[in-house]
Write a protein that holds these residues in place. Structure first.
Motif, PDB file in Angstrom:
ATOM      1  N   UNK A  72     -23.338   4.056 -43.501  1.00 36.83           N
ATOM      2  CA  UNK A  72     -23.287   4.669 -44.830  1.00 36.83           C
ATOM      3  C   UNK A  72     -22.566   6.002 -44.689  1.00 36.83           C
ATOM      4  N   UNK A  73     -21.403   6.105 -45.286  1.00 35.93           N
ATOM      5  CA  UNK A  73     -20.518   7.252 -45.107  1.00 35.93           C
ATOM      6  C   UNK A  73     -20.467   8.101 -46.366  1.00 35.93           C
ATOM      7  N   UNK A  74     -20.621   9.426 -46.189  1.00 33.32           N
ATOM      8  CA  UNK A  74     -20.555  10.387 -47.288  1.00 33.32           C
ATOM      9  C   UNK A  74     -19.430  11.381 -47.025  1.00 33.32           C
ATOM     10  N   UNK A  75     -18.714  11.757 -48.094  1.00 28.10           N
ATOM     11  CA  UNK A  75     -17.573  12.654 -47.933  1.00 28.10           C
ATOM     12  C   UNK A  75     -17.286  13.379 -49.237  1.00 28.10           C
ATOM     13  N   UNK A  76     -16.964  14.662 -49.152  1.00 25.30           N
ATOM     14  CA  UNK A  76     -16.487  15.381 -50.337  1.00 25.30           C
ATOM     15  C   UNK A  76     -15.121  14.851 -50.762  1.00 25.30           C
ATOM     16  N   UNK A  77     -14.340  14.474 -49.784  1.00 22.62           N
ATOM     17  CA  UNK A  77     -12.984  13.979 -50.017  1.00 22.62           C
ATOM     18  C   UNK A  77     -13.033  12.476 -50.236  1.00 22.62           C
ATOM     19  N   UNK A  78     -12.246  11.984 -51.176  1.00 19.74           N
ATOM     20  CA  UNK A  78     -12.132  10.536 -51.356  1.00 19.74           C
ATOM     21  C   UNK A  78     -11.186   9.989 -50.289  1.00 19.74           C
ATOM     22  N   UNK A  79     -11.759   9.436 -49.224  1.00 20.18           N
ATOM     23  CA  UNK A  79     -10.941   8.953 -48.115  1.00 20.18           C
ATOM     24  C   UNK A  79     -10.731   7.435 -48.184  1.00 20.18           C
ATOM     25  N   UNK A  80     -10.925   6.867 -49.369  1.00 20.95           N
ATOM     26  CA  UNK A  80     -10.714   5.419 -49.503  1.00 20.95           C
ATOM     27  C   UNK A  80      -9.330   4.988 -49.014  1.00 20.95           C
ATOM     28  N   UNK A  81      -8.254   5.679 -49.398  1.00 17.77           N
ATOM     29  CA  UNK A  81      -6.930   5.252 -48.904  1.00 17.77           C
ATOM     30  C   UNK A  81      -6.834   5.232 -47.379  1.00 17.77           C
ATOM     31  N   UNK A  82      -7.476   6.197 -46.721  1.00 18.59           N
ATOM     32  CA  UNK A  82      -7.448   6.240 -45.256  1.00 18.59           C
ATOM     33  C   UNK A  82      -8.209   5.058 -44.661  1.00 18.59           C
ATOM     34  N   UNK A  83      -9.373   4.739 -45.252  1.00 13.93           N
ATOM     35  CA  UNK A  83     -10.160   3.605 -44.765  1.00 13.93           C
ATOM     36  C   UNK A  83      -9.414   2.297 -45.006  1.00 13.93           C
ATOM     37  N   UNK A  84      -8.827   2.169 -46.161  1.00 12.11           N
ATOM     38  CA  UNK A  84      -8.059   0.963 -46.495  1.00 12.11           C
ATOM     39  C   UNK A  84      -6.910   0.767 -45.498  1.00 12.11           C
ATOM     40  N   UNK A 144     -17.735  15.006 -42.644  1.00 15.09           N
ATOM     41  CA  UNK A 144     -18.161  13.679 -43.070  1.00 15.09           C
ATOM     42  C   UNK A 144     -19.506  13.384 -42.421  1.00 15.09           C
ATOM     43  N   UNK A 145     -20.359  12.665 -43.135  1.00 16.03           N
ATOM     44  CA  UNK A 145     -21.666  12.299 -42.600  1.00 16.03           C
ATOM     45  C   UNK A 145     -21.805  10.781 -42.637  1.00 16.03           C
ATOM     46  N   UNK A 146     -22.193  10.196 -41.511  1.00 19.48           N
ATOM     47  CA  UNK A 146     -22.400   8.751 -41.427  1.00 19.48           C
ATOM     48  C   UNK A 146     -23.834   8.469 -40.981  1.00 19.48           C
ATOM     49  N   UNK A 147     -24.548   7.706 -41.796  1.00 19.89           N
ATOM     50  CA  UNK A 147     -25.892   7.256 -41.441  1.00 19.89           C
ATOM     51  C   UNK A 147     -25.815   5.851 -40.846  1.00 19.89           C
ATOM     52  N   UNK A 148     -26.582   5.617 -39.788  1.00 18.98           N
ATOM     53  CA  UNK A 148     -26.745   4.285 -39.213  1.00 18.98           C
ATOM     54  C   UNK A 148     -27.972   3.668 -39.876  1.00 18.98           C
ATOM     55  N   UNK A 182     -18.140   4.326 -54.015  1.00 24.68           N
ATOM     56  CA  UNK A 182     -18.658   4.962 -55.223  1.00 24.68           C
ATOM     57  C   UNK A 182     -18.093   6.376 -55.255  1.00 24.68           C
ATOM     58  N   UNK A 183     -17.147   6.619 -56.151  1.00 23.71           N
ATOM     59  CA  UNK A 183     -16.444   7.893 -56.199  1.00 23.71           C
ATOM     60  C   UNK A 183     -16.996   8.800 -57.303  1.00 23.71           C
ATOM     61  N   UNK A 184     -16.573  10.072 -57.236  1.00 24.57           N
ATOM     62  CA  UNK A 184     -16.846  11.047 -58.302  1.00 24.57           C
ATOM     63  C   UNK A 184     -18.334  11.190 -58.604  1.00 24.57           C
ATOM     64  N   UNK A 185     -19.137  11.178 -57.539  1.00 21.51           N
ATOM     65  CA  UNK A 185     -20.559  11.478 -57.683  1.00 21.51           C
ATOM     66  C   UNK A 185     -20.734  13.001 -57.722  1.00 21.51           C
ATOM     67  N   UNK A 186     -21.484  13.505 -58.685  1.00 24.68           N
ATOM     68  CA  UNK A 186     -21.628  14.952 -58.815  1.00 24.68           C
ATOM     69  C   UNK A 186     -22.431  15.515 -57.652  1.00 24.68           C
ATOM     70  N   UNK A 227     -17.500  17.054 -56.636  1.00 25.28           N
ATOM     71  CA  UNK A 227     -17.891  15.651 -56.519  1.00 25.28           C
ATOM     72  C   UNK A 227     -17.794  15.186 -55.072  1.00 25.28           C
ATOM     73  N   UNK A 228     -18.427  14.079 -54.791  1.00 23.29           N
ATOM     74  CA  UNK A 228     -18.347  13.485 -53.464  1.00 23.29           C
ATOM     75  C   UNK A 228     -18.201  11.972 -53.601  1.00 23.29           C
ATOM     76  N   UNK A 229     -17.816  11.336 -52.515  1.00 17.05           N
ATOM     77  CA  UNK A 229     -17.705   9.879 -52.464  1.00 17.05           C
ATOM     78  C   UNK A 229     -18.658   9.343 -51.415  1.00 17.05           C
ATOM     79  N   UNK A 230     -19.115   8.133 -51.619  1.00 11.57           N
ATOM     80  CA  UNK A 230     -19.917   7.475 -50.591  1.00 11.57           C
ATOM     81  C   UNK A 230     -19.429   6.040 -50.411  1.00 11.57           C
TER      82      UNK A 230
END
Length: 220
Positions: free
Chosen positions: A158-170, A144-148, A9-13, A42-45
């Motif tokens: 559950x991962x939260x990030x200001x940066x859209x790191x989808x390409x890195x995860x992919x 980056x913040x990760x909740x278990x 979920x990208x571009x969350x304010x 914005x942030x991504x989760x």
């Protein structure tokens, strides 16, 4: 068979994570006006989960390739320091093992950073939504913040990030794709029900709109 699911979920304010207070001082009001003139941050989760289909086990940690998944995720955070409430850890796998459900990891480029984990962690009576203000501050620092999080069987991440790191995860997760490990990239905005969340149990051959299967030859 492992069904691995990466919800995004990208571009969350980011200001939606900030506290709301009707009794603001004049200084806070003026600061808010200044912020209004700036571009919205914005942030991504990302919600990382999976299903061990044969045994009908639901949760990332139930996957037969769970440890391999975490090893690959660890590659996305190379040259970072992983912090827990008991100190820094050398790898994502070890960090996850040392924290309980509702506790968090903070992943930062800073080598000597301190975080107040008491203000971030959740319990059975709350969720991430109750930690908006403190979560916002950590994300603004570039960490980056990760909740278990509790799953039906085991846990998810559950991962939260200001940066859209989808390409890195992919990039680090796609190599895991095999006949017994199917990877679905899922737009959370298009999956509005629990039935859709567990689509693999009833419509794996024809996933709902918003769930795209990743193949070895898939290109971003």
């Amino acid at each position: 068979m492992d069904i691995f699911k990466l919800f995004f979920n990208h571009d969350q304010r980011l200001d939606k994570l900030a506290k709301r207070n009707a009794n603001k001082t004049q200084e806070e009001i003026e600061a808010s006006l200044d912020d209004f003139m700036e571009p919205d941050l914005t942030y991504s989760k990302f919600y990382i989960t999976g299903t061990r289909l044969k045994d009908e086990q639901f949760g990332l940690s139930t996957l037969s390739k769970y440890e391999t998944v975490i090893e690959q995720l660890n590659r996305a955070f190379e040259d970072h320091t992983i912090y827990t409430n008991s100190g820094s850890k050398p790898s994502l796998n070890q960090a996850i093992e040392t924290i309980a459900i509702g506790e968090v990891l903070v992943i930062s480029k800073s080598r000597n950073q301190e975080y107040n984990f008491d203000t971030l962690e959740i319990d059975e009576e709350s969720n991430v939504g109750h930690k908006k203000e403190t979560l916002s501050k950590v994300l603004k620092s570039g960490a980056f913040v990760i909740y278990k999080e509790q799953a039906h069987h085991g846990f998810d991440l559950h991962l939260f990030s200001m940066e859209n790191i989808y390409p890195d995860l992919f990039e680090v997760l796609q190599p895991l794709v095999q006949e017994d490990f199917r990877f679905f990239s899922i737009n959370s905005k298009r999956m509005g029900s629990e039935r859709h969340f567990y689509f693999e149990t009833w419509t794996l051959k024809n996933p709902p709109h918003g769930a795209e299967e990743v193949f070895q030859e898939t290109v971003l």
